[in-house]
Motif scaffolding. Structure first.
Motif, PDB file in Angstrom:
ATOM      1  N   UNK A 154       1.002  -1.610   0.220  1.00 16.03           N
ATOM      2  CA  UNK A 154      -0.092  -0.080   0.589  1.00 16.03           C
ATOM      3  C   UNK A 154       0.828   1.280  -0.299  1.00 16.03           C
ATOM      4  N   UNK A 155       1.733   0.927  -0.501  1.00 15.81           N
ATOM      5  CA  UNK A 155       2.875   2.439  -1.040  1.00 15.81           C
ATOM      6  C   UNK A 155       2.509   3.383  -1.488  1.00 15.81           C
ATOM      7  N   UNK A 156       1.424   2.780  -2.101  1.00 14.33           N
ATOM      8  CA  UNK A 156       1.354   3.585  -3.782  1.00 14.33           C
ATOM      9  C   UNK A 156       0.094   3.383  -3.907  1.00 14.33           C
ATOM     10  N   UNK A 157      -0.564   4.606  -4.649  1.00 12.66           N
ATOM     11  CA  UNK A 157      -2.116   4.451  -4.595  1.00 12.66           C
ATOM     12  C   UNK A 157      -2.567   3.646  -4.816  1.00 12.66           C
ATOM     13  N   UNK A 158      -2.700   2.913  -5.090  1.00 11.16           N
ATOM     14  CA  UNK A 158      -3.379   1.330  -5.543  1.00 11.16           C
ATOM     15  C   UNK A 158      -3.102   0.289  -4.057  1.00 11.16           C
ATOM     16  N   UNK A 159      -3.770  -0.466  -3.749  1.00 13.26           N
ATOM     17  CA  UNK A 159      -3.524  -1.443  -2.984  1.00 13.26           C
ATOM     18  C   UNK A 159      -3.623  -2.510  -2.959  1.00 13.26           C
ATOM     19  N   UNK A 160      -3.037  -3.975  -4.155  1.00  6.19           N
ATOM     20  CA  UNK A 160      -3.591  -5.267  -4.175  1.00  6.19           C
ATOM     21  C   UNK A 160      -3.622  -6.088  -2.616  1.00  6.19           C
ATOM     22  N   UNK A 161      -4.398  -6.867  -2.726  1.00  4.80           N
ATOM     23  CA  UNK A 161      -4.483  -7.705  -1.605  1.00  4.80           C
ATOM     24  C   UNK A 161      -5.184  -9.327  -2.239  1.00  4.80           C
ATOM     25  N   UNK A 162      -4.884 -10.198  -0.738  1.00  2.00           N
ATOM     26  CA  UNK A 162      -5.374 -11.507  -1.079  1.00  2.00           C
ATOM     27  C   UNK A 162      -6.834 -11.545  -1.621  1.00  2.00           C
ATOM     28  N   UNK A 163      -7.020 -10.443  -0.136  1.00  2.00           N
ATOM     29  CA  UNK A 163      -9.108 -10.616  -1.382  1.00  2.00           C
ATOM     30  C   UNK A 163      -9.100 -10.296  -2.917  1.00  2.00           C
ATOM     31  N   UNK A 164      -8.832  -8.844  -3.008  1.00  2.00           N
ATOM     32  CA  UNK A 164      -8.872  -8.750  -4.234  1.00  2.00           C
ATOM     33  C   UNK A 164      -8.557  -9.454  -5.641  1.00  2.00           C
ATOM     34  N   UNK A 165      -6.905 -10.635  -5.307  1.00  2.00           N
ATOM     35  CA  UNK A 165      -6.321 -11.154  -6.098  1.00  2.00           C
ATOM     36  C   UNK A 165      -6.390 -12.568  -6.707  1.00  2.00           C
ATOM     37  N   UNK A 166      -8.139 -12.591  -5.981  1.00  2.00           N
ATOM     38  CA  UNK A 166      -8.532 -14.145  -5.898  1.00  2.00           C
ATOM     39  C   UNK A 166      -8.961 -13.932  -7.109  1.00  2.00           C
ATOM     40  N   UNK A 167      -9.806 -14.831  -7.683  1.00  2.00           N
ATOM     41  CA  UNK A 167     -10.245 -15.155  -9.314  1.00  2.00           C
ATOM     42  C   UNK A 167     -11.421 -14.663  -9.492  1.00  2.00           C
ATOM     43  N   UNK A 168     -11.487 -13.927 -10.069  1.00  2.00           N
ATOM     44  CA  UNK A 168     -13.029 -12.632 -10.017  1.00  2.00           C
ATOM     45  C   UNK A 168     -13.561 -13.358 -11.567  1.00  2.00           C
ATOM     46  N   UNK A 169     -14.339 -14.349 -12.080  1.00  2.00           N
ATOM     47  CA  UNK A 169     -14.397 -14.830 -13.206  1.00  2.00           C
ATOM     48  C   UNK A 169     -15.267 -14.005 -13.471  1.00  2.00           C
ATOM     49  N   UNK A 170     -16.140 -13.093 -13.135  1.00  2.00           N
ATOM     50  CA  UNK A 170     -17.153 -12.038 -13.494  1.00  2.00           C
ATOM     51  C   UNK A 170     -16.281 -11.068 -13.830  1.00  2.00           C
ATOM     52  N   UNK A 171     -15.584 -10.462 -13.258  1.00  2.00           N
ATOM     53  CA  UNK A 171     -14.499  -9.070 -13.700  1.00  2.00           C
ATOM     54  C   UNK A 171     -13.994  -9.279 -14.514  1.00  2.00           C
ATOM     55  N   UNK A 172     -12.962 -10.645 -14.389  1.00  2.00           N
ATOM     56  CA  UNK A 172     -12.462 -10.966 -15.471  1.00  2.00           C
ATOM     57  C   UNK A 172     -13.141 -10.921 -16.655  1.00  2.00           C
ATOM     58  N   UNK A 173     -14.344 -12.173 -16.648  1.00  2.00           N
ATOM     59  CA  UNK A 173     -15.081 -11.571 -18.811  1.00  2.00           C
ATOM     60  C   UNK A 173     -14.594  -9.565 -18.315  1.00  2.00           C
ATOM     61  N   UNK A 174     -15.502  -9.164 -17.521  1.00  4.01           N
ATOM     62  CA  UNK A 174     -15.560  -7.966 -17.964  1.00  4.01           C
ATOM     63  C   UNK A 174     -13.804  -7.390 -18.977  1.00  4.01           C
ATOM     64  N   UNK A 175     -12.840  -7.751 -18.464  1.00  6.37           N
ATOM     65  CA  UNK A 175     -11.786  -7.350 -18.323  1.00  6.37           C
ATOM     66  C   UNK A 175     -11.091  -7.993 -20.245  1.00  6.37           C
ATOM     67  N   UNK A 176     -11.723  -9.164 -20.060  1.00  7.19           N
ATOM     68  CA  UNK A 176     -11.609 -10.057 -21.140  1.00  7.19           C
ATOM     69  C   UNK A 176     -12.254  -8.680 -22.638  1.00  7.19           C
TER      70      UNK A 176
END
Length: 470
Positions: free
Chosen positions: A222-244
């Motif tokens: 979290x030392x930069x504006x965005x932060x990635x965590x284990x929670x938001x890095x878990x496979x999110x197939x719905x959002x993967x679909x949107x990115x695709x």
């Protein structure tokens, strides 16, 4: 998320003076691009000491490398568009979610890409008709680069996400560190350790790995504006679909374009090693001077994404138009500079009279079109992709390369004449069936693609954000 910092930057992007904000975002990117091109030139310089064949290896293989790696850049661009528009719409938690999803997707996808790349490499080099003298160098270089694809993809994701928030300084600091590290390692690996072309590739992979690790650490802590965590890095197939959905057109388009350069390399190699070496060195010289234009375009992309997210479409259009004017002037200056100092500059890299003579043809028939490419075409494509309209960016890129550049360069380089309805049109005969025809066709593709892109941009169909349903 350090929302206060991002909120301040957002206000400046969507409400502040355009030129001042553009320069504020652009100057770190310009510095990074200049240093990156400096590395490319250093790489060319050191490999030139090994001979024409070693010098041609990176330039020969990058179309193959780019064809497969651009699948990753398309998804990075989709993440950039989502995060930029979420920030513009002041939906900061959803920006974090998008960042985490992009990171995990890139990790998965990069593994697949690395394996596929290594399998198709021999066939790609064979298709390009790489000369026997260059082939072993090209194969060695590309093999090592492909092994490092996971590092390249995750570092690419980090850079795109930081730019989307308006933070251009952090990724640039890391990029400059990795480039300088690469420059230091190049002569050590190439000469001191006696690794030759393999050393140049290994230095690149190692430097990218360092950048990827630093970027991941900053995002996770979290030392930069965005932060990635284990929670938001878990496979999110719905959002993967949107990115695709958003990223796939860009991935396909960029990969198709890179494969187009595989075909173009085959066309240029038809006139021998000398012609291709002249082309590689000349384009790298242009890249050095036009790094300023590319940095400004990247900064413009962040401003367009956030203004589209805030639904300030006319401001986004004005930002793009001013960027076109600035970049056209910079690219024009680049071409004039190379024209005046071409011979002494070439002798620094490769004191080969045949290559230097051939470079005059590249300049005369191709490089005069660079202002239209960098000043208009590149800006329009980045506007489309930053706004999330990646299909438009894909179609425009494919039109330039597959619809114009490849057919025109082949026709004017290899086809003597065409007869239609009893009327004979000289094509290759106009240029004596030499490399002049190939470079003339390449130049014409830039002029025509820029005109099409400008007309499409002015229609304004890109003025719609992609986060409507959120």
């Amino acid at each position: 998320m350090k929302s206060d910092k991002i909120r301040r930057m957002r206000e400046e992007i969507v409400s502040g003076p355009i030129e001042r904000t553009l320069l504020k975002l652009a100057y770190p990117l310009i510095a990074s691009n200049l240093v990156q091109v400096l590395y490319n030139m250093a790489d060319t310089f050191w490999l030139g000491k090994l001979g024409r064949e070693a010098l041609a290896a990176p330039g020969t293989t990058w179309p193959v490398i780019g064809t497969l790696m651009h699948f990753g850049t398309g998804f990075a661009m989709a993440g950039f568009a989502f995060v930029g528009q979420y920030v513009g719409a002041e939906k900061y938690e959803r920006a974090n979610r998008a960042a985490g999803a992009l990171y995990s997707l890139m990790l998965i996808f990069s593994m697949m890409t690395a394996i596929i790349s290594l399998l198709v490499l021999p066939y790609a080099l064979s298709f390009m008709r790489v000369t026997p003298n260059v082939l072993p160098y090209a194969k060695t270089y590309a093999t090592i680069i492909f092994i490092g694809v996971p590092f390249s993809f995750t570092f690419m994701a980090f850079n795109a996400l930081m730019r989307a928030t308006g933070d251009t300084k952090t990724p640039v600091k890391i990029s400059m560190f990795t480039v300088f590290l690469n420059i230091i390692l190049d002569p050590i690996f190439i000469f001191s350790l006696g690794m030759g072309v393999a050393g140049a590739a290994l230095a690149t992979v190692f430097s990218n790995a360092v950048g990827a690790v630093i970027g991941a650490y900053l995002m996770m802590t979290g030392r930069v504006g965005l932060r990635i965590t284990r929670e938001n890095m878990r496979p999110d197939w719905s959002f993967y679909g949107r990115i695709f959905r958003v990223g796939l057109p860009s991935s396909i388009g960029d990969s198709a374009n890179s494969f187009g350069f595989v075909v173009l390399t085959r066309i240029i190699y038809g006139f021998g090693d000398v012609t291709y070496a002249a082309y590689v060195i000349t384009t790298r010289l242009v890249n050095f001077i036009t790094s300023i234009a590319r940095g400004i375009s990247m900064a413009m992309g962040a401003m367009v994404a956030q203004n589209v997210g805030a639904e300030r479409y006319e401001r986004a259009k004005k930002i793009a138009e001013r960027t076109m004017l600035i970049n056209f002037g910079i690219a024009s200056f680049a071409v004039l500079t190379i024209g005046f100092f071409r011979v002494p500059i070439f002798k620094v890299f490769l004191d080969d009279p045949a290559v230097i003579a051939e470079s005059e043809i590249v300049l005369k028939y191709f490089l005069i079109s660079v202002p239209f490419f960098n000043g208009i075409f590149v800006v329009v494509r980045r506007v489309f992709s930053s706004a999330g309209h990646t299909k438009k960016s894909m179609l425009l890129g494919i039109l330039r390369l597959w619809g114009l550049r490849i057919p025109l360069s082949y026709a004017f380089g290899y086809i003597p004449a065409v007869t239609i309805l009893g009327f004979t049109m000289p094509l290759g005969e106009l240029f004596g069936m030499t490399s002049r025809g190939v470079f003339f066709g390449m130049g014409m593709s830039n002029f025509l693609a820029a005109l099409v892109g400008l007309a499409w941009f002015l229609r304004g169909s890109w003025m719609k954000r992609i986060i409507e349903e959120d």
